[in-house]
Design a protein around this motif. Structure first.
Motif, PDB file in Angstrom:
ATOM      1  N   LEU A 174      -9.555  -8.551  -5.349  1.00 56.61           N
ATOM      2  CA  LEU A 174      -8.670  -8.923  -6.202  1.00 56.61           C
ATOM      3  C   LEU A 174      -8.407 -10.218  -6.776  1.00 56.61           C
ATOM      4  N   LEU A 175      -8.155 -10.501  -8.260  1.00 57.07           N
ATOM      5  CA  LEU A 175      -7.541 -12.043  -7.875  1.00 57.07           C
ATOM      6  C   LEU A 175      -6.329 -11.419  -8.682  1.00 57.07           C
ATOM      7  N   PRO A 176      -5.459 -12.400  -8.411  1.00 60.39           N
ATOM      8  CA  PRO A 176      -4.397 -11.288  -8.800  1.00 60.39           C
ATOM      9  C   PRO A 176      -3.788 -11.997 -10.507  1.00 60.39           C
ATOM     10  N   VAL A 177      -3.447 -12.413 -11.789  1.00 64.42           N
ATOM     11  CA  VAL A 177      -2.885 -12.517 -12.779  1.00 64.42           C
ATOM     12  C   VAL A 177      -2.382 -11.938 -13.553  1.00 64.42           C
ATOM     13  N   TRP A 178      -1.410 -12.550 -13.775  1.00 57.87           N
ATOM     14  CA  TRP A 178       0.275 -12.335 -14.378  1.00 57.87           C
ATOM     15  C   TRP A 178      -0.103 -12.121 -15.606  1.00 57.87           C
ATOM     16  N   ARG A 179       0.391 -11.072 -16.270  1.00 57.35           N
ATOM     17  CA  ARG A 179       0.485 -11.556 -18.152  1.00 57.35           C
ATOM     18  C   ARG A 179       1.255 -11.439 -18.629  1.00 57.35           C
ATOM     19  N   TYR A 180       1.632 -11.808 -20.064  1.00 55.60           N
ATOM     20  CA  TYR A 180       3.306 -11.411 -20.084  1.00 55.60           C
ATOM     21  C   TYR A 180       3.321 -11.199 -21.874  1.00 55.60           C
ATOM     22  N   ALA A 181       4.086 -10.735 -22.369  1.00 46.86           N
ATOM     23  CA  ALA A 181       4.177 -10.551 -23.820  1.00 46.86           C
ATOM     24  C   ALA A 181       5.250 -10.038 -24.394  1.00 46.86           C
ATOM     25  N   GLY A 182       5.925 -10.814 -25.587  1.00 43.54           N
ATOM     26  CA  GLY A 182       7.240 -10.367 -26.182  1.00 43.54           C
ATOM     27  C   GLY A 182       6.801  -9.371 -27.672  1.00 43.54           C
ATOM     28  N   ILE A 183       8.299  -9.065 -27.664  1.00 37.67           N
ATOM     29  CA  ILE A 183       8.581  -8.780 -28.479  1.00 37.67           C
ATOM     30  C   ILE A 183       9.107  -9.183 -29.174  1.00 37.67           C
ATOM     31  N   THR A 184       9.245  -9.310 -31.035  1.00 42.61           N
ATOM     32  CA  THR A 184      10.179 -10.139 -31.985  1.00 42.61           C
ATOM     33  C   THR A 184      11.675  -9.393 -32.382  1.00 42.61           C
ATOM     34  N   GLU A 185      12.436  -9.925 -32.199  1.00 41.59           N
ATOM     35  CA  GLU A 185      13.453  -9.253 -33.499  1.00 41.59           C
ATOM     36  C   GLU A 185      12.769  -8.700 -34.924  1.00 41.59           C
ATOM     37  N   PRO A 186      13.900  -7.821 -35.348  1.00 47.43           N
ATOM     38  CA  PRO A 186      13.002  -7.074 -36.608  1.00 47.43           C
ATOM     39  C   PRO A 186      12.651  -8.108 -37.529  1.00 47.43           C
ATOM     40  N   LEU A 187      11.650  -8.362 -38.509  1.00 43.22           N
ATOM     41  CA  LEU A 187      10.882  -9.769 -39.122  1.00 43.22           C
ATOM     42  C   LEU A 187      11.281  -9.224 -40.850  1.00 43.22           C
ATOM     43  N   ARG A 233       3.378 -18.655 -34.173  1.00 46.53           N
ATOM     44  CA  ARG A 233       3.517 -19.706 -35.243  1.00 46.53           C
ATOM     45  C   ARG A 233       2.207 -19.817 -35.905  1.00 46.53           C
ATOM     46  N   SER A 234       1.785 -19.835 -34.653  1.00 46.05           N
ATOM     47  CA  SER A 234       0.814 -21.339 -35.203  1.00 46.05           C
ATOM     48  C   SER A 234      -0.947 -20.462 -35.780  1.00 46.05           C
ATOM     49  N   ILE A 235      -0.586 -18.890 -34.913  1.00 46.02           N
ATOM     50  CA  ILE A 235      -1.639 -18.139 -36.044  1.00 46.02           C
ATOM     51  C   ILE A 235      -0.898 -17.417 -37.258  1.00 46.02           C
ATOM     52  N   PHE A 236       0.865 -17.361 -37.363  1.00 47.64           N
ATOM     53  CA  PHE A 236       0.481 -16.746 -38.282  1.00 47.64           C
ATOM     54  C   PHE A 236       2.106 -17.352 -39.575  1.00 47.64           C
ATOM     55  N   PRO A 237       1.305 -18.732 -39.369  1.00 47.62           N
ATOM     56  CA  PRO A 237       2.764 -19.914 -40.371  1.00 47.62           C
ATOM     57  C   PRO A 237       3.677 -19.213 -40.876  1.00 47.62           C
ATOM     58  N   ASP A 238       2.978 -18.001 -42.200  1.00 53.92           N
ATOM     59  CA  ASP A 238       4.338 -18.357 -43.028  1.00 53.92           C
ATOM     60  C   ASP A 238       4.636 -17.064 -42.600  1.00 53.92           C
ATOM     61  N   LEU A 239       5.022 -16.718 -40.822  1.00 51.25           N
ATOM     62  CA  LEU A 239       6.104 -15.877 -40.760  1.00 51.25           C
ATOM     63  C   LEU A 239       7.602 -16.719 -40.117  1.00 51.25           C
ATOM     64  N   GLY A 240       7.073 -18.356 -40.710  1.00 48.99           N
ATOM     65  CA  GLY A 240       8.117 -19.370 -39.477  1.00 48.99           C
ATOM     66  C   GLY A 240       8.351 -19.180 -38.610  1.00 48.99           C
ATOM     67  N   ASP A 241       9.887 -18.886 -38.067  1.00 46.00           N
ATOM     68  CA  ASP A 241      10.477 -19.281 -36.690  1.00 46.00           C
ATOM     69  C   ASP A 241      10.316 -17.672 -36.589  1.00 46.00           C
ATOM     70  N   VAL A 242      10.149 -17.506 -35.514  1.00 43.03           N
ATOM     71  CA  VAL A 242      10.301 -16.379 -35.203  1.00 43.03           C
ATOM     72  C   VAL A 242      10.660 -16.111 -33.853  1.00 43.03           C
ATOM     73  N   ALA A 243      11.746 -15.385 -33.801  1.00 44.18           N
ATOM     74  CA  ALA A 243      13.201 -14.992 -32.363  1.00 44.18           C
ATOM     75  C   ALA A 243      11.929 -13.952 -31.757  1.00 44.18           C
ATOM     76  N   ILE A 244      12.358 -14.201 -29.899  1.00 39.32           N
ATOM     77  CA  ILE A 244      12.355 -13.215 -28.676  1.00 39.32           C
ATOM     78  C   ILE A 244      12.868 -12.910 -28.746  1.00 39.32           C
ATOM     79  N   ALA A 245      12.894 -11.510 -28.861  1.00 34.60           N
ATOM     80  CA  ALA A 245      14.283 -10.720 -28.571  1.00 34.60           C
ATOM     81  C   ALA A 245      14.000  -9.715 -26.795  1.00 34.60           C
ATOM     82  N   GLU A 246      12.370 -10.212 -26.710  1.00 33.90           N
ATOM     83  CA  GLU A 246      12.300  -9.231 -24.888  1.00 33.90           C
ATOM     84  C   GLU A 246      11.049  -9.927 -24.921  1.00 33.90           C
TER      85      GLU A 246
END
Length: 481
Positions: A249-262, A318-331
């Motif tokens: 198996l090739l070990p691959v780490w994948r990461y995800a984030g959850i934003t602050e309330p938008l 931000r690159s996919i949804f520029p209308d969201l502006g800068d979003v803060a990542i909570a976790e």
């Protein structure tokens, strides 16, 4: 949809305290690894009447199984066309049916009665980074007619009405696919397995395995266990006793984030209620907890602290949804998955009484559920359908060199995807500009009266003048020299 993605306590999962194996034990089946696949084997086998012991070196769902987005749909990481080429049309249909059964196994368990707060919601949308209308039609026909899968094609206009971005073109909508709170599911699965009679021991790493003979022997730091069948469901973490298997198996780490309330603006920009993923496997996102985005994107073949990727996730959103502006990542959270060289999971019997269920990187929750069902039913019912995976052998993943190659290939794939998407959007804008230019030119011609004019309705067109008759030559006349 309202979900809260927090770690589930042991009390919520039905465990007052983590139990470590401290006494010798006999069981029909020993499962090594308390992730999604191992717990599914335990649940299914216990429901069928077997005595089951699960050994986990750390705690339930500590790795990728407890840190995933919870999307459930049929299929495999290997594209369908490649699957057909590899095993033939009929076997590909059988494998696809198994993957669909795995998804339905998750749905059957993920009810509010059995798993309170699981937050099941319907629908998955797969979007394309490039304009693939012709290929989309043939794929829809194959899935609908040949693979009995309910899918709908979305034109680019509908995709962009739903997702306010020009980044995506066509889409494939899976109305029967769904998503759950992935973190809660793995702990609730353990609770179901325990209630069915399975015994789960955490903080119990395996020191050695003797898989010869009818009764296999497993040694842990504090006790010994004997079983007729061993199921290796430890992903890349099987340890020294089974290092050769882990190295397939090739070990691959994948990461995800959850934003602050938008707030409400996120629903105006992302109007789809289920999961969205792109066809290149780069982005995967959905709205959780009312007004927050959960987004998976960064991937690496080397371990790193998840928080390092918060900035990359925010920039990607931000690159996919520029209308969201800068979003803060909570976790930010993540885990390591084991990916196979051939792109299919490893499921089956290595030798009599020794089974493997691993290689679920990029496969989805349906495949781990399918593997658990298959192996439990093979052991207890003699179900031989696991042999459909025989063409996908254990292939060495290349060790450190393979990890470097995997990282470079991943970077190249993401760069190629970005370049193809940029080119597709450039061509689309060029076509729009050309149509606008032609429209302006036609309007200018009409205004100047120089363009082609149509006669008004009912007008009689003037007759064309007849050409003058040719002169009649007299005999003996010719052309002068």
């Amino acid at each position: 949809m309202s979900e809260t993605f927090t770690s589930v306590s042991q009390d919520e999962a039905g465990f007052r305290e983590r139990a470590r194996l401290s006494f010798d034990l006999d069981a029909d089946i020993c499962v090594i690894g308390a992730g999604l696949a191992g717990l599914t084997v335990a649940l299914e086998a216990a429901r069928l009447g077997a005595s089951v012991a699960v050994l986990e070196g750390r705690q339930i769902g500590w790795n990728a199984s407890g840190n995933q987005l919870g999307t459930v749909m049929p299929g495999f990481a290997l594209p369908l066309a490649d699957l057909i080429e590899r095993v033939g049309f009929e076997d590909a249909r059988e494998l696809w049916t198994l993957s669909r059964e795995g998804a339905e196994f998750v749905r059957a368990n993920a009810t509010e009665d059995a798993m309170p707060g699981i937050g099941l919601s319907e629908g998955v949308l797969e979007v394309s980074n490039v304009d693939v209308g012709d290929r989309l039609i043939s794929r829809l026909q194959m899935l609908n007619e040949d693979f009995d899968t309910d899918v709908q094609g979305w034109q680019a206009e509908r995709v962009r009405e739903t997702l306010k971005t020009d980044h995506y073109f066509h889409g494939v909508y899976y109305p029967r696919a769904f998503q759950v709170d992935g973190r809660k599911y793995v702990h609730a699965l353990a609770a179901l397995a325990r209630r069915a009679g399975a015994r789960i021991f955490e903080d119990t790493p395996v020191v050695s395995i003797d898989h010869s003979g009818i009764r296999k022997r497993i040694v842990t730091p504090t006790a010994r266990l004997r079983a007729s069948h061993i199921v290796l469901a430890g992903n890349i973490h099987l340890g020294a006793p089974l290092r050769r298997l882990s190295e397939t198996l090739l070990p691959v780490w994948r990461y995800a984030g959850i934003t602050e309330p938008l707030g409400e603006r996120v629903h105006e920009i992302v109007a789809f209620k289920g999961s969205v993923m792109d066809t290149d496997g780069v982005d995967h996102f959905r709205i959780v907890d009312g007004d927050r985005l959960m987004w998976a994107s960064p991937e690496t073949t080397w371990d790193a602290k998840p928080q390092r990727f918060a900035g990359a996730i925010g920039r990607r959103i931000r690159s996919i949804f520029p209308d969201l502006g800068d979003v803060a990542i909570a976790e930010v959270f993540g885990g390591v998955t084991g990916q196979t060289v051939h792109g299919m999971p490893q499921i089956g019997q290595l030798r009599k009484g020794l089974w493997v269920a691993s290689g679920f990187g990029r496969q989805g929750m349906n495949t781990s559920a399918m593997a658990g069902q298959l192996i439990a039913r093979s052991i207890l019912w003699g179900d031989e359908r696991w042999r459909l995976f025989s063409p996908f052998e254990l292939v060495w993943a290349g060790g450190p060199t393979g990890r470097v190659a995997g990282q470079l290939i991943g970077m190249w794939g993401r760069a190629s995807s970005a370049a193809a998407g940029t080119l597709a959007r450039y061509r689309e804008r060029a076509r729009v500009r050309e149509r606008e230019r032609e429209a302006r030119l036609a309007e200018a011609n009409r205004a100047a009266g120089t363009g082609p004019r149509r006669p008004p309705p009912g007008a009689v067109r003037p007759a064309r003048p007849m050409p003058p008759p040719e002169p009649v030559r007299q005999e003996g006349e010719g052309i002068s020299q």
